[in-house]
Design a protein around this motif. Structure first.
Motif, mmCIF file in Angstrom:
data_model
loop_
_atom_site.group_PDB
_atom_site.id
_atom_site.type_symbol
_atom_site.label_atom_id
_atom_site.label_comp_id
_atom_site.label_asym_id
_atom_site.label_seq_id
_atom_site.Cartn_x
_atom_site.Cartn_y
_atom_site.Cartn_z
ATOM 1 N N LYS A 1 -14.635 11.764 0.323
ATOM 2 C CA LYS A 1 -13.618 11.546 -0.090
ATOM 3 C C LYS A 1 -13.590 11.980 -1.599
ATOM 4 N N ARG A 2 -12.346 12.967 -1.689
ATOM 5 C CA ARG A 2 -11.940 13.675 -2.749
ATOM 6 C C ARG A 2 -10.525 13.465 -3.097
ATOM 7 N N ALA A 3 -9.719 12.429 -2.690
ATOM 8 C CA ALA A 3 -8.602 12.247 -3.257
ATOM 9 C C ALA A 3 -8.223 10.717 -2.732
ATOM 10 N N ALA A 4 -7.082 10.373 -3.434
ATOM 11 C CA ALA A 4 -6.373 8.964 -3.068
ATOM 12 C C ALA A 4 -4.894 9.094 -3.311
ATOM 13 N N PHE A 5 -4.114 8.092 -2.539
ATOM 14 C CA PHE A 5 -2.722 8.125 -2.643
ATOM 15 C C PHE A 5 -2.209 6.739 -3.268
ATOM 16 N N PHE A 6 -1.436 6.679 -4.282
ATOM 17 C CA PHE A 6 -1.058 5.512 -4.791
ATOM 18 C C PHE A 6 0.719 5.606 -4.780
ATOM 19 N N PRO A 7 1.232 4.429 -4.689
ATOM 20 C CA PRO A 7 2.443 4.155 -4.593
ATOM 21 C C PRO A 7 3.155 4.575 -6.172
ATOM 22 N N LYS B 1 -1.337 3.973 9.002
ATOM 23 C CA LYS B 1 -1.895 3.192 8.177
ATOM 24 C C LYS B 1 -1.379 2.831 6.916
ATOM 25 N N THR B 2 -0.892 3.844 6.373
ATOM 26 C CA THR B 2 -0.460 3.854 4.865
ATOM 27 C C THR B 2 0.873 3.039 4.855
ATOM 28 N N ARG B 3 1.819 3.384 5.992
ATOM 29 C CA ARG B 3 2.990 2.736 6.023
ATOM 30 C C ARG B 3 2.956 1.332 5.963
ATOM 31 N N GLU B 4 1.827 0.811 6.821
ATOM 32 C CA GLU B 4 1.579 -0.686 6.617
ATOM 33 C C GLU B 4 1.212 -1.245 5.479
ATOM 34 N N ASN B 5 0.371 -0.458 4.881
ATOM 35 C CA ASN B 5 -0.141 -0.749 3.474
ATOM 36 C C ASN B 5 1.103 -0.859 2.500
ATOM 37 N N LEU B 6 1.760 0.310 2.624
ATOM 38 C CA LEU B 6 3.099 0.282 1.548
ATOM 39 C C LEU B 6 3.854 -0.814 1.793
ATOM 40 N N GLU C 1 3.261 -3.843 2.960
ATOM 41 C CA GLU C 1 2.784 -4.971 2.323
ATOM 42 C C GLU C 1 2.734 -5.000 0.653
ATOM 43 N N GLU C 2 2.438 -3.932 0.119
ATOM 44 C CA GLU C 2 2.357 -3.866 -1.239
ATOM 45 C C GLU C 2 3.858 -3.793 -1.909
ATOM 46 N N GLY C 3 4.926 -3.302 -1.115
ATOM 47 C CA GLY C 3 6.285 -3.477 -1.673
ATOM 48 C C GLY C 3 6.417 -4.808 -1.600
ATOM 49 N N GLN C 4 6.085 -5.409 -0.656
ATOM 50 C CA GLN C 4 6.558 -6.955 -0.635
ATOM 51 C C GLN C 4 6.123 -7.905 -1.825
ATOM 52 N N PHE D 1 9.931 0.327 1.477
ATOM 53 C CA PHE D 1 9.486 1.529 2.168
ATOM 54 C C PHE D 1 10.494 2.229 2.725
ATOM 55 N N GLU D 2 10.466 3.507 2.554
ATOM 56 C CA GLU D 2 11.313 4.631 2.786
ATOM 57 C C GLU D 2 10.544 5.991 3.263
ATOM 58 N N PRO D 3 10.917 6.511 4.433
ATOM 59 C CA PRO D 3 10.079 7.621 4.760
ATOM 60 C C PRO D 3 9.834 8.489 3.594
ATOM 61 N N ASP D 4 10.688 8.739 2.900
ATOM 62 C CA ASP D 4 10.587 9.828 1.397
ATOM 63 C C ASP D 4 9.913 8.847 0.331
ATOM 64 N N ILE D 5 9.263 7.742 0.570
ATOM 65 C CA ILE D 5 8.978 7.154 -0.843
ATOM 66 C C ILE D 5 7.811 8.149 -1.417
ATOM 67 N N LYS D 6 7.834 8.053 -2.751
ATOM 68 C CA LYS D 6 6.950 8.848 -3.495
ATOM 69 C C LYS D 6 5.623 8.248 -3.716
ATOM 70 N N LEU D 7 4.839 9.237 -3.412
ATOM 71 C CA LEU D 7 3.495 8.776 -3.728
ATOM 72 C C LEU D 7 2.620 9.617 -4.738
ATOM 73 N N VAL D 8 1.829 9.131 -5.395
ATOM 74 C CA VAL D 8 0.890 9.800 -6.526
ATOM 75 C C VAL D 8 -0.113 10.037 -5.744
ATOM 76 N N TYR D 9 -0.359 11.479 -5.684
ATOM 77 C CA TYR D 9 -1.501 12.029 -4.990
ATOM 78 C C TYR D 9 -2.378 12.707 -6.041
ATOM 79 N N MET D 10 -3.660 11.943 -6.089
ATOM 80 C CA MET D 10 -4.649 12.418 -6.979
ATOM 81 C C MET D 10 -5.983 12.833 -6.385
#
Length: 149
Positions: free
Chosen positions: A47-53, A117-122, A124-127, A133-142
Motif C-alpha cells: 500500500k503506497r497510496a490512498a484516495f480521499f473525496p 467498491k469506491t463508488r459505494e464508499n463515496l 455512503e460518505e456523501g450521504q 456521487f458523480e462519475p467525474d467526482i474529484k478525488l485527492v490521490y496521495m
C-alpha cells in the motif's frame, strides 16, 4: 506510547527539528477492508497510496495534503504504528483513475473492482458529509512512503 511521544521519538531518530509538526493522522478503517489489513499492507510496501473525496475537504474547509508532509498512522485504540511521508498529491476525477493508481493503493486487482467498491464508499460518505456521487467526482490521490516505524 502516545502520539506525541511517538512523533518526538521519530524526530530524534531522523535528526529532525524537534519543533516539527506532523500534518495529521490516518487510521485506515473502512467498510470491507479492516484497518489492520491496510496497515499490514502498508508496512509490507504494498500500500503506497490512498484516495480521499475532495468534497470532504471542501465541505469541512480542510487544507489539502501536499508533498513532503508527514502523517502518523494509527492502529487499534489509536496506537501509533508508523510515520509516512507524502511523495505525490494530485486531484483526479473518479472516472480517470488509472490501473497504476489502483495498484499503488494496494487493495484491488482491477480498475473495475476499485470503481465498484469506491463508488459505494463515496455514496455512503456523501450521504453523511453532504455531497452527491458523480462519475467525474474529484478525488485527492496521495502517494506516500513509510519513513519511520
Amino acid at each position: 506510547m502516545t502520539e506525541y511521544e511517538y512523533w518526538q521519538k521519530f524526530l530524534k531518530e531522523k535528526g529532525l527539528d524537534p519543533e516539527s509538526k506532523y500534518a495529521g493522522v490516518f487510521g485506515f478503517e473502512a467498510k470491507g477492508f479492516a484497518g489492520t489489513e491496510r496497515i499490514a499492507s502498508l508496512l509490507a510496501g504494498k500500500k503506497r497510496a490512498a484516495f480521499f473525496p475532495y468534497s470532504s475537504y471542501a465541505i469541512d474547509n480542510e487544507v489539502l495534503p501536499v508533498s513532503d508532509e508527514h502523517y502518523l498512522i494509527l492502529g487499534a485504540e489509536r496506537t501509533p504504528v508508523c510515520v509516512i511521508r507524502t511523495t505525490r498529491v494530485q486531484i483526479v476525477p473518479f472516472d480517470q483513475v488509472t490501473m497504476e493508481m489502483v495498484l499503488a493503493e494496494g487493495e484491488d486487482s482491477s480498475v473495475e473492482e476499485w470503481r465498484q467498491k469506491t463508488r459505494e464508499n463515496l455514496e455512503e460518505e456523501g450521504q453523511v458529509v453532504g455531497f452527491e456521487f458523480e462519475p467525474d467526482i474529484k478525488l485527492v490521490y496521495m502517494e506516500f512512503e513509510v519513513v519511520g516505524r
